[in-house]
Design a protein around this motif. Structure first.
Motif, PDB file in Angstrom:
ATOM      1  N   ARG A   6       6.656  -5.812  -5.290  1.00 12.01           N
ATOM      2  CA  ARG A   6       7.704  -6.759  -5.637  1.00 12.01           C
ATOM      3  C   ARG A   6       7.928  -6.824  -7.144  1.00 12.01           C
ATOM      4  NH1 ARG A   6       6.141 -12.465  -4.651  1.00 12.01           N
ATOM      5  NH2 ARG A   6       5.324 -11.594  -2.722  1.00 12.01           N
ATOM      6  N   ILE A   7       6.882  -6.566  -7.940  1.00 11.44           N
ATOM      7  CA  ILE A   7       7.045  -6.601  -9.398  1.00 11.44           C
ATOM      8  C   ILE A   7       7.386  -5.220  -9.974  1.00 11.44           C
ATOM      9  CG2 ILE A   7       5.545  -8.612  -9.669  1.00 11.44           C
ATOM     10  CD1 ILE A   7       3.333  -6.745 -10.624  1.00 11.44           C
ATOM     11  N   GLY A   8       7.680  -4.265  -9.093  1.00  6.45           N
ATOM     12  CA  GLY A   8       8.218  -2.999  -9.561  1.00  6.45           C
ATOM     13  C   GLY A   8       7.258  -1.832  -9.646  1.00  6.45           C
ATOM     14  N   VAL A   9       6.021  -1.993  -9.144  1.00  2.00           N
ATOM     15  CA  VAL A   9       5.069  -0.881  -9.183  1.00  2.00           C
ATOM     16  C   VAL A   9       5.413   0.103  -8.063  1.00  2.00           C
ATOM     17  CG1 VAL A   9       2.645  -0.202  -8.996  1.00  2.00           C
ATOM     18  CG2 VAL A   9       3.259  -2.377 -10.096  1.00  2.00           C
ATOM     19  N   PRO A  10       5.627   1.373  -8.386  1.00  2.00           N
ATOM     20  CA  PRO A  10       5.967   2.350  -7.344  1.00  2.00           C
ATOM     21  C   PRO A  10       4.790   2.594  -6.405  1.00  2.00           C
ATOM     22  CG  PRO A  10       5.654   3.447  -9.459  1.00  2.00           C
ATOM     23  CD  PRO A  10       5.622   1.973  -9.742  1.00  2.00           C
ATOM     24  N   ALA A  11       5.106   2.909  -5.160  1.00  2.00           N
ATOM     25  CA  ALA A  11       4.068   3.115  -4.148  1.00  2.00           C
ATOM     26  C   ALA A  11       3.095   4.223  -4.547  1.00  2.00           C
ATOM     27  CB  ALA A  11       4.714   3.448  -2.803  1.00  2.00           C
ATOM     28  N   SER A  12       3.573   5.204  -5.302  1.00  2.00           N
ATOM     29  CA  SER A  12       2.720   6.332  -5.698  1.00  2.00           C
ATOM     30  C   SER A  12       1.593   5.906  -6.646  1.00  2.00           C
ATOM     31  CB  SER A  12       3.571   7.413  -6.373  1.00  2.00           C
ATOM     32  OG  SER A  12       4.184   6.892  -7.541  1.00  2.00           O
ATOM     33  N   ARG A  13       1.720   4.721  -7.240  1.00  3.90           N
ATOM     34  CA  ARG A  13       0.708   4.254  -8.194  1.00  3.90           C
ATOM     35  C   ARG A  13      -0.188   3.164  -7.596  1.00  3.90           C
ATOM     36  NH1 ARG A  13       1.037   5.728 -13.271  1.00  3.90           N
ATOM     37  NH2 ARG A  13       0.058   3.815 -13.998  1.00  3.90           N
ATOM     38  N   ILE A  14      -0.141   3.002  -6.289  1.00  4.31           N
ATOM     39  CA  ILE A  14      -0.945   1.972  -5.622  1.00  4.31           C
ATOM     40  C   ILE A  14      -2.040   2.643  -4.804  1.00  4.31           C
ATOM     41  CG2 ILE A  14      -0.938   0.085  -3.951  1.00  4.31           C
ATOM     42  CD1 ILE A  14       2.020  -0.360  -4.625  1.00  4.31           C
ATOM     43  N   ILE A  15      -3.271   2.143  -4.937  1.00  2.00           N
ATOM     44  CA  ILE A  15      -4.369   2.591  -4.087  1.00  2.00           C
ATOM     45  C   ILE A  15      -4.896   1.380  -3.331  1.00  2.00           C
ATOM     46  CG2 ILE A  15      -5.944   2.433  -6.083  1.00  2.00           C
ATOM     47  CD1 ILE A  15      -7.755   4.461  -4.654  1.00  2.00           C
ATOM     48  N   TYR A  16      -4.938   1.503  -2.003  1.00  4.81           N
ATOM     49  CA  TYR A  16      -5.488   0.425  -1.180  1.00  4.81           C
ATOM     50  C   TYR A  16      -6.992   0.681  -1.103  1.00  4.81           C
ATOM     51  CZ  TYR A  16      -5.665  -3.000   2.621  1.00  4.81           C
ATOM     52  OH  TYR A  16      -5.938  -4.098   3.400  1.00  4.81           O
ATOM     53  N   ALA A  17      -7.741   0.046  -2.009  1.00  2.72           N
ATOM     54  CA  ALA A  17      -9.116   0.450  -2.268  1.00  2.72           C
ATOM     55  C   ALA A  17     -10.154  -0.206  -1.362  1.00  2.72           C
ATOM     56  CB  ALA A  17      -9.471   0.176  -3.733  1.00  2.72           C
ATOM     57  N   ASN A  18      -9.745  -1.094  -0.482  1.00  4.64           N
ATOM     58  CA  ASN A  18     -10.705  -1.713   0.425  1.00  4.64           C
ATOM     59  C   ASN A  18     -11.010  -0.743   1.572  1.00  4.64           C
ATOM     60  OD1 ASN A  18     -12.089  -3.284   2.308  1.00  4.64           O
ATOM     61  ND2 ASN A  18     -10.905  -5.110   1.878  1.00  4.64           N
ATOM     62  N   PRO A  19     -12.263  -0.329   1.747  1.00  4.26           N
ATOM     63  CA  PRO A  19     -12.567   0.642   2.813  1.00  4.26           C
ATOM     64  C   PRO A  19     -12.719   0.025   4.201  1.00  4.26           C
ATOM     65  CG  PRO A  19     -14.530   0.193   1.526  1.00  4.26           C
ATOM     66  CD  PRO A  19     -13.434  -0.595   0.888  1.00  4.26           C
ATOM     67  N   CYS A  20     -12.420  -1.275   4.335  1.00  2.00           N
ATOM     68  CA  CYS A  20     -12.460  -1.937   5.650  1.00  2.00           C
ATOM     69  C   CYS A  20     -11.126  -2.647   5.858  1.00  2.00           C
ATOM     70  CB  CYS A  20     -13.609  -2.942   5.720  1.00  2.00           C
ATOM     71  SG  CYS A  20     -15.237  -2.194   5.539  1.00  2.00           S
ATOM     72  N   LYS A  21     -10.200  -1.956   6.528  1.00  3.33           N
ATOM     73  CA  LYS A  21      -8.826  -2.456   6.633  1.00  3.33           C
ATOM     74  C   LYS A  21      -8.459  -2.782   8.072  1.00  3.33           C
ATOM     75  CE  LYS A  21      -7.816   1.453   4.757  1.00  3.33           C
ATOM     76  NZ  LYS A  21      -9.163   1.752   4.238  1.00  3.33           N
ATOM     77  N   GLN A  22      -7.608  -3.781   8.230  1.00  2.00           N
ATOM     78  CA  GLN A  22      -7.032  -4.052   9.543  1.00  2.00           C
ATOM     79  C   GLN A  22      -6.018  -2.950   9.879  1.00  2.00           C
ATOM     80  OE1 GLN A  22      -5.382  -8.015   9.818  1.00  2.00           O
ATOM     81  NE2 GLN A  22      -6.978  -8.854   8.488  1.00  2.00           N
ATOM     82  N   ILE A  23      -5.861  -2.652  11.156  1.00  2.00           N
ATOM     83  CA  ILE A  23      -4.905  -1.631  11.577  1.00  2.00           C
ATOM     84  C   ILE A  23      -3.490  -2.014  11.146  1.00  2.00           C
ATOM     85  CG2 ILE A  23      -3.834  -0.532  13.596  1.00  2.00           C
ATOM     86  CD1 ILE A  23      -6.587  -0.631  14.946  1.00  2.00           C
ATOM     87  N   ALA A  24      -3.180  -3.314  11.234  1.00  2.00           N
ATOM     88  CA  ALA A  24      -1.851  -3.777  10.819  1.00  2.00           C
ATOM     89  C   ALA A  24      -1.610  -3.489   9.335  1.00  2.00           C
ATOM     90  CB  ALA A  24      -1.704  -5.269  11.104  1.00  2.00           C
ATOM     91  N   GLN A  25      -2.661  -3.581   8.529  1.00  2.00           N
ATOM     92  CA  GLN A  25      -2.524  -3.307   7.099  1.00  2.00           C
ATOM     93  C   GLN A  25      -2.324  -1.813   6.831  1.00  2.00           C
ATOM     94  OE1 GLN A  25      -6.209  -5.065   5.889  1.00  2.00           O
ATOM     95  NE2 GLN A  25      -5.366  -7.132   5.725  1.00  2.00           N
ATOM     96  N   ILE A  26      -2.986  -0.993   7.626  1.00  2.00           N
ATOM     97  CA  ILE A  26      -2.795   0.458   7.498  1.00  2.00           C
ATOM     98  C   ILE A  26      -1.352   0.820   7.846  1.00  2.00           C
ATOM     99  CG2 ILE A  26      -3.494   2.717   8.410  1.00  2.00           C
ATOM    100  CD1 ILE A  26      -6.279   1.476   8.926  1.00  2.00           C
ATOM    101  N   LYS A  27      -0.838   0.204   8.908  1.00  2.00           N
ATOM    102  CA  LYS A  27       0.557   0.465   9.306  1.00  2.00           C
ATOM    103  C   LYS A  27       1.525  -0.063   8.249  1.00  2.00           C
ATOM    104  CE  LYS A  27      -0.301   0.553  14.291  1.00  2.00           C
ATOM    105  NZ  LYS A  27      -0.054  -0.116  15.603  1.00  2.00           N
TER     106      LYS A  27
END
Length: 339
Positions: A6-27
């Motif tokens: 929302r603040i303009g960071v492109p998806a290519s610069r985001i890492i979802y670093a939590n190794p325990c994720k909900q399936i909904a969050q992965i989707k």
């Protein structure tokens, strides 16, 4: 993910670093183009394979955080001996592993743990290359101190890290180095003011020698309008006992009493600080706590009647003067309100 996009960071610069994720969050990551996801076990890898097969994976490895205040490797991270198996599974599942991440825990007293972890990451990179993974990301985690007076200075830690990177990931090797600097940036950025909402005087049954000599035969218990389940969660997360600054400066004639500070929750663990020596305080008095930017507001709950805190942004007179100078030079306003 939603906030940073929302603040303009492109998806290519985001890492979802939590190794325990909900399936909904992965989707959600798949739907919004966030490709970099961490994992540290077979089950997590299988979840991503099923819900987001085009994701690019970062393998989170465990560290020796036995002496850290907050030990993340009790919960996250693959042991070095299991990394080959995980990388082989990823290859069989046609998942691309592009990097390694680790976190030495918060309050790590030994900078050499960073060097050891970077060396182990290098081994994982070599295993990955042997198996056909093209790895180009190293995330060295966070926990960096944001204030002076800690056991290890930030500069000491970065000196060790830079030496290890020069040895194992030298400049020009094609590896991007990431770090999680939240605590470093925000720890000293916030000051908290809380008021005393209740107090109790407790007579001491067996006063100590010091208290007998000083004729201090009582202790005070103060209840604040926030506690360890709210702003003061750093007590639980970091084992830090915050020290208050009194709004009203005591005189030298005022006696000091053994004092403790408690939050509003009906819970014996909601103790903000104890063993303090303070003058007698009163209901309505304000206490100020500095360096309250990390693990405070962001991780608080509303348990026990805790209210959401009000945040006021301020600027020092020095910074405000600098801002006026910028405006005078015709570079425009940065959007600040000066006193």
């Amino acid at each position: 993910m939603e906030l940073v996009q929302r603040i303009g960071v492109p998806a290519s610069r985001i890492i979802y670093a939590n190794p325990c994720k909900q399936i909904a969050q992965i989707k959600y990551a798949a739907k919004h183009g966030v490709q970099l996801l961490s994992f540290d076990n077979e089950v997590e890898l299988a979840k991503v394979v099923k819900s987001y097969p085009s994701a690019k994976m970062v393998l989170c490895i465990a560290t020796d955080d036995t002496h850290s205040l907050s030990r993340l490797s009790l919960k996250f991270g693959a042991l070095l001996k299991s990394c080959r198996h995980l990388l082989e599974n990823a290859k069989k599942s046609h998942m691309e592993v592009v990097g390694v991440s680790f976190h030495v825990g918060s309050g790590c007293p030994d900078p050499q743990v960073y060097a050891q972890s970077i060396a182990e990451a290098r081994l994982v990179f070599e295993i990955g290359a042997e198996l056909g993974h093209t790895m180009h990301i190293l995330d060295i985690g966070g926990g960096f101190p944001g204030v002076e007076g800690t056991k290890v200075r930030f500069e000491e830690i970065t000196s060790v890290i830079n030496s290890a990177l020069d040895l194992y990931f030298p400049e020009g090797c094609g590896v991007d180095i990431l770090a999680e600097l939240g605590r470093y940036y925000v720890t000293s950025a916030f000051t908290v003011a809380v008021s005393i909402v209740a107090k109790k005087e407790v007579l001491l049954e067996q006063p100590s020698r010091e208290e007998e000599n000083g004729s201090v035969l009582k202790t005070f218990v103060y209840h604040l309008d926030d506690g360890v389940y709210g702003i003061f969660n750093s007590v639980l997360f970091d084992n830090i006992w915050p020290t208050p600054i009194l709004q009203k400066k005591p005189t030298t004639e005022q006696p000091l009493y053994s004092s403790s500070l408690w939050g509003p929750a009906a819970d014996g663990r909601d103790c903000v600080a104890e063993g303090l020596r303070l003058p007698q305080l009163h209901i309505g008095d304000w206490l100020v706590f500095e360096n309250m930017g990390a693990y405070t507001v962001g991780t608080g709950s509303l348990l026990g009647g805790t209210q959401t805190c009000h945040i006021t942004y301020t600027m020092s007179r020095v910074a405000c003067g600098d801002h006026r100078a910028i405006k005078q030079r015709g570079q425009g306003s940065a959007g600040f309100t000066c006193p």
